[in-house]
Design an enzyme around this catalytic site. Structure first.
Site, mmCIF file in Angstrom:
data_model
loop_
_atom_site.group_PDB
_atom_site.id
_atom_site.type_symbol
_atom_site.label_atom_id
_atom_site.label_comp_id
_atom_site.label_asym_id
_atom_site.label_seq_id
_atom_site.Cartn_x
_atom_site.Cartn_y
_atom_site.Cartn_z
ATOM 1 N N HIS A 176 6.715 4.394 79.718
ATOM 2 C CA HIS A 176 6.139 4.721 78.479
ATOM 3 C C HIS A 176 7.390 4.413 76.901
ATOM 4 C CE1 HIS A 176 3.659 7.971 79.947
ATOM 5 N NE2 HIS A 176 3.244 7.284 79.939
ATOM 6 N N GLU A 381 1.466 1.314 71.178
ATOM 7 C CA GLU A 381 1.996 0.484 71.522
ATOM 8 C C GLU A 381 1.620 -1.072 71.463
ATOM 9 O OE1 GLU A 381 2.490 2.732 75.975
ATOM 10 O OE2 GLU A 381 0.556 3.162 74.691
#
Length: 394
Positions: A176, A381
């Site tokens: 992540h 992201e």
């Protein structure tokens, strides 16, 4: 110079996020999410300008979702597509930054797949489908593990014989990273702090979940390890268990390594404890209806999350705030409230109204005045992958 159009494909374990961006525009031309892939409720939703639409995928998996998704991109394009940026979960020690995908890089991603069995294969589905449709374009891999290459040895080494590290590269990698990197930049910005002089605990919570200690813009510790199975309890993943569980189940039940690995990755976590679902929305509704398994799963999830956040403070010189992000972190006031209750020694206190307000993309602080910062920041992201892709293109 013509502004470049970049497509981002972010294939997760049960979802695909996608975004079409132009470097001259602030927002996305097209963006969307295919979620609950492989489940009866699978759906593909997207937005282009003010137009929103969705289709029922009827339990489809990643390949079928991509077959629906890529024609939408073709239709939305105004001008040529210049490159495609792909999220790749595990890059091992080899990949410390984004890079252009070639045959050798593809082999390396496939070779690393056993370390991220729910993710690298899904990432490769997106890469293979996009490269088949756009073979002439540059394809860029952006690795979740790259941000955590700043971990010191005391954080990334396991207490196992040294040859396992030096010869087999057995160590903690963390994941992540693209999300943790994005939200710490945003947290410093909205708090009026310099990124290079701010210290954060980040909790990325979704079907996969992890915490990260970020000191002055650098990852210094994180909850995931060699694989994305280590650390927090997740949607279908167990997170931390006794390392001897494998041999115990093999001895007492005769289970194979493959069966145990499948159980820990696919049948555990929120799903395993609740006996109902891996989706927090479903569990919160069931909890309200008195479902004991759902209530237990949520309580264990929040307690273990709080324990991890408390442990991560060891990596920081001071704490400037806690960030909640990811599908659960951004949309579950209940999870945020239960987690913060366990962190009373950090003097955290939530503003109930602010906490309830921060859902469905609403960003902001949710702490009471006079208490340490607690922020809800929707991760992006895809935006970070666009920036990394442009940097590789030059």
């Amino acid at each position: 110079m013509t502004a470049r159009n970049i497509l981002v494909i972010n294939c997760g374990s049960s979802s695909i996020k996608f975004a079409l961006a132009c470097e001259a525009r602030e927002g996305f031309i097209l963006h969307g999410l295919a979620e609950r892939l492989g489940e009866p409720g699978a759906v593909l939703a997207w937005q282009q300008g003010d137009l929103r639409d969705s289709i029922d995928l009827q339990g489809a998996g990643h390949e079928a979702a991509l077959a629906h998704l890529l024609p939408l991109v073709e239709k939305a394009l105004d001008g040529p597509l210049h490159a495609i940026g792909h999220r790749v979960v595990h890059g091992g020690e080899r990949f410390t930054q984004a890079c252009r995908i070639d045959a050798e890089v593809l082999r390396a991603i496939r070779d690393t797949a056993p370390l991220a069995p729910l993710h690298n294969p899904a990432n490769l589905l997106g890469i293979d489908a996009a490269m088949a449709l756009y073979p002439q374009l540059p394809h860029i891999a952006v690795f979740d593990t790259a941000f955590h290459q700043s971990l010191p040895p005391r954080a990334y080494r396991y207490a196992v014989p040294e040859p396992l590290y030096s010869e087999q590269h057995v160590r903690r990698y963390g994941f992540h990273g693209t999300s943790h990197r994005y939200v710490c930049h945003r947290a410093a910005e909205i708090s009026g702090l310099a990124l290079g002089d701010s210290n954060w605990l980040s909790a990325h919570l979704g079907n996969g979940s992890s915490t990260c200690a970020i000191a002055n813009g650098q990852s210094r510790d994180t909850s995931m390890g060699l694989t994305p199975l280590e650390g927090l309890m997740m949607g279908t993943r167990s997170g931390d268990v006794d390392p001897n569980l494998h041999s115990h189940l093999a001895r007492t039940l005769g289970w194979s390594l493959e069966r145990i690995d499948h159980m820990l990755n696919h049948d555990s976590g929120l799903l395993g404890l609740s006996g109902l679902s891996n989706d927090m929305r479903t569990l919160e509704h069931a909890r309200d209806q008195g479902h004991a398994g759902a209530a237990l799963a949520i309580e264990v999830f929040c307690y273990r999350l709080a324990k991890s956040l408390a442990a991560m403070t060891c990596a920081l010189p001071r704490l400037d705030g806690i960030i909640f992000t990811g599908g659960i972190g951004e949309n579950s006031p209940l999870v945020r409230n239960l987690t913060v209750r366990h962190l009373h020694v950090l003097n955290l206190e939530l503003d109930g109204e602010a906490n309830a307000r921060c859902v469905r993309g609403v960003e902001g602080p949710i702490h009471l005045a006079g208490h340490p910062r607690v922020l809800v920041i929707p991760t992006n992201e895809e935006r970070q992958i666009v920036l990394d892709t442009l940097a590789v293109l030059g």
